[in-house]
Design an enzyme around this catalytic site. Structure first.
Site, short mmCIF file in Angstrom:
data_model
loop_
_atom_site.label_atom_id
_atom_site.label_comp_id
_atom_site.label_asym_id
_atom_site.label_seq_id
_atom_site.Cartn_x
_atom_site.Cartn_y
_atom_site.Cartn_z
N ASP A 1 -20.99 44.18 -6.04
CA ASP A 1 -21.62 43.16 -5.22
C ASP A 1 -22.99 42.87 -5.84
O ASP A 1 -23.63 43.75 -6.42
CB ASP A 1 -21.80 43.71 -3.79
CG ASP A 1 -22.33 42.66 -2.84
OD1 ASP A 1 -21.72 41.58 -2.79
OD2 ASP A 1 -23.32 42.93 -2.15
N ASP B 1 -22.65 47.53 -0.68
CA ASP B 1 -23.40 48.16 0.40
C ASP B 1 -23.20 47.49 1.75
O ASP B 1 -23.58 48.03 2.77
CB ASP B 1 -24.90 48.20 0.06
CG ASP B 1 -25.47 46.81 -0.22
OD1 ASP B 1 -24.69 45.82 -0.15
OD2 ASP B 1 -26.67 46.70 -0.52
N ASP C 1 -18.18 44.50 1.99
CA ASP C 1 -17.62 45.24 0.87
C ASP C 1 -16.58 46.28 1.30
O ASP C 1 -15.86 46.81 0.46
CB ASP C 1 -18.73 45.97 0.11
CG ASP C 1 -19.75 45.02 -0.49
OD1 ASP C 1 -19.34 43.96 -0.96
OD2 ASP C 1 -20.94 45.35 -0.46
#
Length: 883
Positions: free
Chosen positions: A326, A613, A617
Site C-alpha cells: 500500500d 496498514d 488492506d
C-alpha cells in the site's frame, strides 16, 4: 447503488421523510428484518481445536501409527518417546497460533458506539448497533460515520477515508452529485459516506442505505470470514515428504517379509526387524525439529522488528518474489508535506529535514498568509485538523513563523469558510491598526480574483504574461503529482463582510505538497530488486500521484506500468491474470481489486507478500502468501489479518525479514537433508544386513535413540546456523522447487550410503574380532552386543561429524568457520557425551544392550566416522574447482 440515484429517489425507495425520519414502530420492524448494525465473525477456535489441528499432518499420522505398533509389541519406551515428540510439535504450534484470527473482532471494535439520528421528528443519540436502513443520520466534525450513507445534505463536508481508500487527504462530499458508472471506486463516490470513516470538516446528513455486513467495511469482513488458509510451500513439502516416507516404510516392511519367506527366517523376528526398518526410515524428530527451528527463527526475526504471528510464514517470506505494498503510510509517510513554494520568478524546494530556514520578504508573506488562513494546530510534533492545513502550519514552523505567535499578533475577526464550489477559504485578520484578508485555495480560482502580484515586497499589476507563467509552473508541479495551493491577500481599513473579501486581491504565490516517500524506502527497494524481488504499489490514490511516487522510488519507470481499478474491471479474470506481470502500480483500487490483484499474481506462480496498514488492506493481507501489517500506524484489523507485523513500520524491515526468511528456509533444508541422510544410513544398514543374511546390526531402541537424540541436536543447531551472507544475491526460490533440488538429493544419497556402509563395516569388524562372521548362526549375546556397540557408535559419530559439512553445499567448513556456529559445536560435543554415557553407565548400557569398547576399537570407529565428512568436503572442492 445509492450513489447512482438522487437523494430524493433513495429516500423514496426507503420510504422515509428526511425531515422527520423513521417512526419507532418502523425502526422495530426494520431492525427485525435487517438485524443489528454489527459485524459478525467466525466463532473462535478453542485451545483443544487448535491442538487437534496441529495433529492433522501425514508425518504425525505415521508417527502415531508407529507408536501404536510399538505398544502392541510391548516396546513401551519407544512408544512414550514417539508420543512425546508428537506432543512437543503440537504444543509449539498452539502457542504460536493462539493469538491469531482477531481480524473480525477488530472490525467490530472500529464501529462507532453512538450515532445521532432523526427519528419521529426528534434528534436523538442512539447506539449505532440499532441503526437500520432508512434512518436519517446527522454528521458533524470529529464524529465517525456509523453506517453506509447516501448523503442528503452536505455543507462543505469533508470525510477522511484513508483507512478504507488509502488516500491521505480528506474527500470533499457533495450530496447533489449523481453518478452513472456503477463500477467507480469508493474514493470517487462523493455523494456517499462509509462506515468507520471520520468526518473532519463541517456537517451533513445522510440516509442509511446499508448496515453491518452489507456496508463496504462489512464486505471486507465477509472476505476475511470466507477465507480459508492455504498451506505454505514448506507445509506442502513436509506433507509430501511425510506421505513418501510413510509409503517407503510400508514398502520396506513388505520387502522384508518377502525376503524373510525366501530365506525361511522366523516371521515374528522379521516383524520386529520390519518395525526397526520402519523406525529407521522415518525421521521421528523431523516434525518437532522443523517446528523448533521455525520458533527460533521467529525469535531472531523479532530482534529485527518483525513479529511473526504464524510459524509457516517464515519460510514463505523467504521465497517471496512479489511484494505488493500500500502507498499511504507504508511507502510514504502518511502526512502531507510542502516540498516546493513559488513566488514571482522564484521557485524553491523546501529542504526535506531541518528548520530555521531563511525566506525572502515575498516568501514570508506567502507562508504567513497560509498559516493565518488555517484552522489546524501543531504542537509537540503532533498536528490536529485537516492534513493539508497541518502541512501549511508545519511549513510556517520550519521558517520560524509560529502559528500561536502569529495568531496572537494578527487576531482573526471574520472569515469566509472553505466551500467546495469556490475551492477557496478567506480570513480577515488584524494587521497593525488596519486589517488584512488572507485567502488560500485552488490556484486557478485564486488567479481569477487577483488584480496584482507581490514582487520584492511591492504590489505590481498581474499581467497575462505573469498569469501564464504562474499557471505553467503550477502545471509542472501537478504533473509531478504535487497538490498545488495558492495564496493571496488584500489590505482593508475596516472590517468587511465575507462577500467582499474575495476580489481585488494581490497574488502571493503557491506551494506544492505531497505525501512524501519514506526516506529509507528507496534503498530498500533497490536491494529487493537486486534480490530478484518485484515491488508493486497498490493504492486508492490517483494514478498520477501514485506513478510519481513509484517513479521516485524506482518501482515503475513508465506510465504504461500503471493500471486503475476501473481499467481492472474492464478485463476478465483470465485477461487480467495474463497481463498482471506487466504492471507495477495499481491506482484508484477498492479492497476487492486488491484481492483480485493478489490472486492474479498468485495464479502466475508467484509467492506474494502484501504490506499495508489500513482496513482496506485486511482482505488482501489474508489472501497473500504473506500478509505484512504495520505495527505503529496499522489498524487492529490489518494486524489481525496479517502473518507478520513490522514493529517499526519500516519498509526496510521487510527486506531484512526476507533475507532472514531465506536463511531460515535454507537452514530447515539443511536439517531435513541431514536427517534424511542419517535415516538413509540406518535403512541401508538394516536392509543390506537382511539381504546379506546377517544378524541385525541395530535394535529399534538404538535407532530411536540416534533419531531422537544424537542426530536431532545437530539438526536443531543447523536450524540456527548464522546463514549465508550472499543469500540476497540469489534469485527467490521457486515455490515448486523440491527439497532435493540443486544436488541436495544426491548429497543425501551419498552421505546416507557412506554412513550405512561404514556402520555395516564396523559391525563386520566387531564380530570378526570376536571370531564370528556376520552370517553365522548361534552367535553368543556378548559378541553380538560388542559388534552392535561398534555399529551403534559409528552410526552416531559419523552423523555428528557429517553435520559439520552440511552447513554449506559449496564452501568448505574452514571457509565458513569451523566454530562460527557455536550451537553446532556444543550439539556435537553433547552428542558424543550422551553416546559415551549410554555405553559407560551400566543401567543405560543394559537398556540399550551395549558394552564398553577397547581403545583400538574406539580409534577404528572414530576413523570410520570421519570418512563421510572427508568425502563430502572433497566433493565440494571439486564443485568449486569446476565452477
Amino acid at each position: 447503488m445509492g450513489f447512482l440515484k438522487t437523494a430524493e429517489e433513495v429516500l423514496s425507495e426507503l420510504n422515509v421523510n428526511s425531515s422527520s425520519g423513521l417512526s419507532n414502530e418502523e425502526v422495530a420492524t426494520r431492525l427485525e428484518k435487517y438485524g443489528p448494525n454489527k459485524l459478525k465473525g467466525k466463532s473462535k477456535k478453542s485451545l483443544l481445536s487448535l491442538f487437534i489441528s496441529q495433529l492433522k499432518d501425514m508425518l504425525i499420522y505415521v508417527l502415531l501409527g508407529a507408536a501404536v505398533i510399538t505398544v502392541v509389541i510391548q516396546e513401551y519406551v519407544d512408544a512414550v518417546i514417539i508420543v512425546m515428540v508428537v506432543l512437543l510439535n503440537a504444543i509449539i504450534g498452539v502457542i504460536q497460533e493462539y493469538k491469531a484470527e482477531k481480524a473480525i473482532e477488530a472490525l467490530q471494535k472500529m464501529t462507532t458506539p453512538k450515532a445521532v439520528v432523526r427519528r419521529g421528528g426528534e434528534v436523538q443519540e442512539i447506539n449505532s448497533e440499532n441503526l437500520v436502513p432508512g434512518d436519517i443520520v446527522i454528521l458533524d466534525a470529529g464524529r465517525y460515520v456509523p453506517a453506509d450513507l447516501r448523503l442528503i445534505q452536505s455543507a462543505n463536508l469533508q470525510i477522511e477515508e484513508s483507512a478504507l481508500t488509502g488516500e491521505s487527504v480528506p474527500s470533499d462530499k457533495n450530496s447533489d452529485a449523481v453518478f452513472e458508472n456503477p463500477k467507480m471506486s469508493i474514493g470517487d463516490k462523493s455523494n456517499m459516506a462509509f462506515m468507520s470513516t471520520l468526518v473532519t470538516y463541517s456537517r451533513g446528513e445522510g440516509v442509511v442505505i446499508a448496515t453491518a455486513a452489507e456496508t463496504e467495511i462489512g464486505k471486507i469482513a465477509k472476505i476475511l470470514d470466507e477465507y480459508s488458509d492455504e498451506m505454505t510451500p514448506l507445509q506442502k513439502r513436509l506433507e509430501e515428504l511425510g506421505k513418501t516416507l510413510g509409503f517407503i516404510a510400508v514398502g520396506i516392511c513388505a520387502l522384508i517379509f518377502v525376503i524373510a519367506l525366501f530365506q525361511k527366517r522366523d516371521l515374528f523376528e522379521m516383524f520386529l526387524t520390519a518395525i526397526s526398518l520402519a523406525v529407521a526410515a522415518i525421521p521421528e524428530g523431523l516434525a518437532a525439529i522443523v517446528a523448533i527451528v521455525l520458533a527460533l527463527g521467529v525469535t531472531r526475526m523479532s530482534k529485527i522488528n518483525a513479529i511473526v504471528r504464524k510459524l509457516p510464514a517464515v519460510e514463505a517470506l523467504g521465497s517471496v518474489n512479489i511484494v505488493c505494498s500500500d502507498k499511504t503510510g507504508t511507502l510514504t509517510q502518511n502526512k502531507m508535506t510542502v516540498v516546493k513554494h513559488y513566488t514571482l520568478n522564484n521557485l524553491r524546494d523546501v529542504p526535506a529535514k531541518g528548520s530555521g530556514f531563511e525566506a525572502s520578504q515575498d516568501e514570508r508573506e506567502l507562508i504567513k498568509t497560509f498559516v493565518l488562513c488555517s484552522d489546524a494546530s501543531y504542537k509537540d510534533g503532533q498536528g490536529t485538523g485537516d492534513p493539508t492545513e497541518i502541512a501549511l502550519v508545519v511549513l510556517g514552523e520550519r521558517y520560524g513563523i509560529s502559528k500561536d505567535e502569529i495568531n496572537g499578533q494578527n487576531k482573526r475577526v471574520a472569515e469566509k469558510p472553505f466551500d467546495s464550489g469556490r475551492k477557496l477559504m478567506s480570513t480577515l485578520n488584524e494587521e497593525g491598526s488596519s486589517y488584512r484578508v488572507h485567502t488560500k485555495g485552488a490556484i486557478d480560482n485564486i488567479l481569477k480574483i487577483c488584480t496584482s502580484v507581490l514582487s520584492d515586497g511591492k504590489a505590481v499589476p498581474l499581467t497575462d504574461e505573469i498569469r501564464t507563467e504562474f499557471l505553467r509552473v503550477a502545471e509542472e508541479m501537478s504533473d509531478n503529482a504535487l497538490r498545488v495551493l495558492g495564496a493571496a491577500y488584500k489590505d482593508t481599513e475596516g472590517i468587511i463582510r465575507p462577500d467582499e473579501m474575495e476580489n481585488g486581491l494581490t497574488l502571493l504565490g503557491f506551494v506544492g505538497m505531497i505525501d512524501p516517500p519514506r526516506l529509507e524506502v528507496k534503498d530498500s527497494i533497490r536491494e529487493a530488486v537486486m534480490a530478484g524481488i518485484t515491488p508493486v504499489m497498490i493504492t486508492g490514490d490517483h494514478k498520477s500521484t501514485a506513478f510519481a511516487i513509484a517513479k521516485e522510488l524506482g518501482i515503475a519507470t513508465s506510465a504504461e506500468q500503471c493500471l486503475t481499478g476501473e481499467e481492472i474491471d474492464g478485463l476478465s479474470d483470465e485477461e487480467f491474470s495474463k497481463a498482471i506481470n506487466r504492471y507495477r502500480v495499481f491506482a484508484r483500487v477498492s479492497p476487492e481489486h486488491k484481492v483480485k490483484i493478489v490472486k492474479a499474481f498468485k495464479a502466475q506462480g508467484n509467492i506474494v507478500s502484501m504490506t499495508g496498514d489500513g482496513v482496506n488492506d485486511a482482505s488482501s493481507l489474508k489472501y497473500a502468501d504473506i500478509g505484512v501489517a504495520m505495527g505503529i500506524t496499522g489498524t487492529d484489523v490489518a494486524k489481525g489479518a496479517s502473518d507478520m507485523i513490522l514493529t517499526d513500520d519500516n519498509f526496510t524491515t521487510i527486506v531484512h525479514a526476507i533475507e532472514e526468511g531465506r536463511n531460515i528456509y535454507n537452514n530447515i533444508k539443511k536439517s531435513v537433508i541431514f536427517l534424511l541422510s542419517c535415516n538413509m544410513g540406518e535403512v541401508i544398514t538394516i536392509l543390506f544386513s537382511i539381504l546379506f543374511s546377517w544378524q541385525i546390526p541395530l535394535i529399534p531402541t538404538q535407532i530411536l535413540w540416534i533419531n531422537l537424540i544424537t542426530d536431532s541436536l545437530p539438526a536443531i543447531a543447523l536450524g540456527v546456523d548464522p546463514g549465508d551472507k550472499d543469500v540476497m544475491r540469489q534469485k527467490p526460490r521457486s515455490p515448486k522447487e523440491s527439497f532435493f533440488a540443486k544436488g541436495a538429493g544426491l548429497r543425501a544419497v551419498i552421505g546416507g550410503t557412506l554412513i550405512g556402509m561404514l556402520t555395516l563395516a564396523a559391525f563386520y569388524f566387531g564380530l570378526n574380532e570376536q571370531g564370528y562372521s556376520p552370517g553365522a548362526q548361534d552367535i553368543p549375546g556378548n559378541a553380538i552386543a560388542y559388534a552392535r556397540t561398534m555399529a551403534f557408535v559409528v552410526l552416531a559419530a559419523s552423523q555428528l561429524f557429517y553435520s559439520f559439512t552440511m552447513r554449506n553445499n559449496v564452501k568448505s567448513i574452514f571457509k565458513i568457520g569451523l566454530f562460527s556456529n557455536g550451537f553446532l559445536v556444543i550439539a556435537i560435543a553433547a552428542g558424543f557425551f550422551l553416546q559415551l554415557a549410554v555405553i559407560s553407565i551400566p543401567p543405560l548400557a543394559n537398556a540399550f544392550k551395549v558394552v564398553n569398547l577397547s581403545v583400538v576399537d574406539w580409534g577404528m570407529v572414530i576413523a570410520f566416522s570421519l570418512v563421510p565428512l572427508f568425502v563430502n568436503e572433497v566433493i565440494k572442492l571439486y564443485k568449486r574447482t569446476v565452477k
